[in-house]
Design an enzyme around this catalytic site. Structure first.
Site, mmCIF file in Angstrom:
data_model
loop_
_atom_site.group_PDB
_atom_site.id
_atom_site.type_symbol
_atom_site.label_atom_id
_atom_site.label_comp_id
_atom_site.label_asym_id
_atom_site.label_seq_id
_atom_site.Cartn_x
_atom_site.Cartn_y
_atom_site.Cartn_z
ATOM 1 C CG HIS A 105 55.901 76.672 9.693
ATOM 2 N ND1 HIS A 105 56.374 77.791 9.613
ATOM 3 C CD2 HIS A 105 56.151 76.198 11.053
ATOM 4 C CE1 HIS A 105 56.863 78.334 10.661
ATOM 5 N NE2 HIS A 105 57.030 77.278 11.292
ATOM 6 C CG ASP B 64 51.627 77.502 0.291
ATOM 7 O OD1 ASP B 64 52.518 77.306 1.083
ATOM 8 O OD2 ASP B 64 52.275 78.329 -0.853
HETATM 9 P P1 ADQ Z 1 57.502 76.975 1.904
HETATM 10 O O1 ADQ Z 1 56.505 76.040 1.116
HETATM 11 O O2 ADQ Z 1 58.968 76.887 1.837
HETATM 12 O O3 ADQ Z 1 57.360 77.388 3.440
HETATM 13 P P2 ADQ Z 1 56.724 80.146 1.383
HETATM 14 O O4 ADQ Z 1 56.059 80.538 2.548
HETATM 15 O O5 ADQ Z 1 56.345 80.586 0.070
HETATM 16 O O6 ADQ Z 1 56.764 78.396 1.168
HETATM 17 O O7 ADQ Z 1 58.382 80.354 1.633
HETATM 18 C C1 ADQ Z 1 59.490 80.125 0.600
HETATM 19 C C2 ADQ Z 1 60.643 81.116 1.169
HETATM 20 O O8 ADQ Z 1 61.792 80.737 0.261
HETATM 21 C C3 ADQ Z 1 60.311 82.430 0.753
HETATM 22 O O9 ADQ Z 1 60.994 83.423 1.581
HETATM 23 C C4 ADQ Z 1 61.137 82.728 -0.584
HETATM 24 O O10 ADQ Z 1 61.649 83.884 -0.786
HETATM 25 C C5 ADQ Z 1 62.294 81.808 -0.519
HETATM 26 N N1 ADQ Z 1 62.725 81.127 -1.780
HETATM 27 C C6 ADQ Z 1 61.988 80.294 -2.751
HETATM 28 N N2 ADQ Z 1 62.428 80.310 -3.909
HETATM 29 C C7 ADQ Z 1 63.648 80.891 -3.663
HETATM 30 C C8 ADQ Z 1 64.926 81.002 -4.476
HETATM 31 N N3 ADQ Z 1 64.912 80.157 -5.905
HETATM 32 N N4 ADQ Z 1 66.028 81.462 -3.882
HETATM 33 C C9 ADQ Z 1 65.953 81.841 -2.809
HETATM 34 N N5 ADQ Z 1 64.859 81.919 -2.073
HETATM 35 C C10 ADQ Z 1 63.780 81.379 -2.384
HETATM 36 C C11 ADQ Z 1 56.366 76.767 4.350
HETATM 37 C C12 ADQ Z 1 54.943 76.567 4.198
HETATM 38 C C13 ADQ Z 1 54.404 77.829 3.965
HETATM 39 C C14 ADQ Z 1 54.588 78.846 4.686
HETATM 40 C C15 ADQ Z 1 55.949 78.747 5.433
HETATM 41 C C16 ADQ Z 1 56.062 79.768 6.512
HETATM 42 O O11 ADQ Z 1 54.656 75.541 3.140
HETATM 43 O O12 ADQ Z 1 52.892 77.592 3.451
HETATM 44 O O13 ADQ Z 1 54.221 80.102 4.334
HETATM 45 O O14 ADQ Z 1 56.533 77.651 5.478
HETATM 46 O O15 ADQ Z 1 55.386 79.510 7.664
#
Ligand code: ADQ
Length: 460
Positions: A154, A362
């Site tokens: 990921h 990311d």
């Molecule tokens: P993350 O580093 O966690 O994921 P991201 O893809 O942006 O990053 O996903 C974050 C998720 O958490 C989103 O669905 C968001 O809505 C949720 N989230 C964030 N803050 C929140 C809050 N305060 N309350 C509730 N929900 C919240 C890892 C990798 C990424 C990759 C994903 C999926 O680092 O690059 O996109 O996996 O493969």
């Protein structure tokens, strides 16, 4: 249809999604049912308490186990999050390698394999998720598991010049080669991996999606992660969301809301983002008293030192900006470090004129996709997106920025604020089409199809 068994470090409570991986896995499993195996998030007092627990929800079975304190320190905080995570995000300066952490990482992967192997049926498809579990496939093979096993990373795969700084890179390579298919988020990650195999490990490219190294032939490709566009859009369009938005507008709401939503992580570029917002207010003072940045950043991995530092830095910066530029009737930066429900997030995205997604590095970044999906197509907001997020490889109609360049981000934010409605609608429509072409369902389908094909390709 064969049973799908997904393995990830942490099995999420479906009512408490913690990050991007949870979102993807839940989407994949809700659609087709199956088993989700991994850590239940609890710490057991001693090894003899490490039992497997079962829970069922509709067509989904959760099979989980606790970790002991030593595993948590050495495997989770240690090798996974203080070594592999920074290396994969190009941050060798933050990487900490210790023999104990590698040992912990091996131990937990071996134990997961020991627990999982007897539960597998002959035609199960096993799909291992992410950097915590790179050696799991090899540990299953060592126990005679001959099933199809795929792996998905990921996070980014860095250029080989960076990756080889990991003392265990050869061992990790041999572990990768035990999978039938290894999937990456972007073309760049896939290319970096192919370069690592060929330039550093003496391997060779057999065909566009097949590699040979360490006496094994296996498939590799890129499968950009997506979201369930319709269900996210429906959340943002619900009466609940509308109520939420009305309430926000009635209270202290600024005329222009800029939003950032990220786990509190040094890869997400939060201090630079706050500095860029300050720069916006300096370069374009007409935004003072009109615009505010709402930054939602729930803390994660607080036991890793680098995470405690980023929290302090961010709190200091938001206090500084508010103290310097704010007024009794206007707070430029609202900083919330709490988890919100997905419904509330959807409403906040929709009520925001600009989505600032500016990670320094990311894998994909699902927030960028959620922000687009949540917009009202007749009056959409604008996505400002870092060129270093995997999502930027596809989402060309966003305003693409260099997150290290505060002036660049400030100018792009201003452009987003001032963008005419017609241009906003055009860009949003194009982005939505891209989101649908690569949604959560396609991600699962394409990966599993490629996993299916990988065996036939090797046999041929
Ligand atoms: P993350 O580093 O966690 O994921 P991201 O893809 O942006 O990053 O996903 C974050 C998720 O958490 C989103 O669905 C968001 O809505 C949720 N989230 C964030 N803050 C929140 C809050 N305060 N309350 C509730 N929900 C919240 C890892 C990798 C990424 C990759 C994903 C999926 O680092 O690059 O996109 O996996 O493969």
């Amino acid at each position: 249809m064969s049973r799908l068994v997904i393995v990830s470090n942490r099995v999420a409570d479906p009512n408490q999604v913690h990050g991007g991986l949870d979102v993807c896995v839940l989407d994949a499993l809700r659609k087709r049912g199956g088993v989700w195996f991994g850590w239940n998030g609890e710490i057991a007092s001693k090894e003899s308490c490490l039992e497997v627990g079962y829970a069922k929800l509709d067509r989904l079975t959760f099979v989980t186990t606790p970790l002991v304190e030593r595993d948590y320190d050495e495997y989770y905080l240690g090798f996974a999050n203080a070594a592999l995570w920074p290396v994969h995000h190009y941050r060798l300066d933050l990487a900490r390698f210790t023999p104990e952490s590698v040992e912990g990482y091996r131990r937990v992967n071996e134990r997961f394999a020991e627990m999982l192997a007897p539960l597998l049926r002959r035609d199960d498809i096993v799909w291992v998720q992410d950097y915590h579990l790179i050696p799991l496939g090899a540990a299953l093979r060592a126990r005679g598991v001959a099933n199809r096993i795929g792996f998905f990373l990921h996070i980014p795969f860095p250029p080989p010049e960076v990756f080889v700084a990991t003392p265990e890179h050869e061992w990790l390579m041999r572990a990768y080669a035990e999978y039938d298919l290894v999937g990456f988020q972007t073309k760049t990650d896939h290319l970096n991996f192919c370069r690592f195999v060929t330039e550093c490990m003496g391997g060779r490219i057999v065909s566009t999606d097949m590699l040979q190294v360490a006496g094994k032939v296996f498939s590799a490709g890129f499968f950009p992660v997506g979201i369930d566009v319709d269900s996210f859009a429906a959340m943002a369009d619900s009466p609940d969301a509308a109520r939420h938005i009305r309430r926000m507008r009635k209270t202290s709401a600024p005329r222009i809301r800029v939003i950032g939503v990220d786990r509190l992580d040094y890869t997400k570029g939060l201090p630079d983002r706050l500095r860029s917002f300050k720069r916006l207010l300096e370069l374009y003072p007409e935004n003072r008293k009109r615009a505010a940045l709402l930054q939602i950043a729930p803390p994660t991995r607080e036991d890793v030192q680098a995470y405690a530092e980023i929290r302090r830095e961010l709190e200091g910066l938001s206090g500084e900006i508010n103290g310097e530029l704010g007024d009794f009737d206007w707070t430029p930066v609202h900083y919330i470090h709490r988890r919100l429900s997905r419904e509330t997030l959807a409403a906040l995205y929709r009520a925001s004129r600009v989505g600032l997604v500016t990670p320094l590095r990311d894998g994909m970044n699902l927030v960028a996709k959620e922000y687009v999906a949540a917009q009202d197509g007749t009056n959409p907001g604008v996505l400002v997106l870092s060129r270093f997020a995997g999502a930027a490889e596809d989402l060309e109609e966003a305003l693409i920025v260099n997150p290290y360049d505060v002036d660049d981000v400030a100018h792009a934010t201003q452009r987003a604020i001032a963008m005419p409605l017609v241009e906003r609608i055009d860009r949003h429509r194009a982005l939505l089409t891209r989101l649908r072409a690569r949604d959560a369902r396609n991600w699962t389908r394409e990966f599993l199809q490629a996993l299916d094909a990988s065996r036939m390709a090797v046999a041929a």
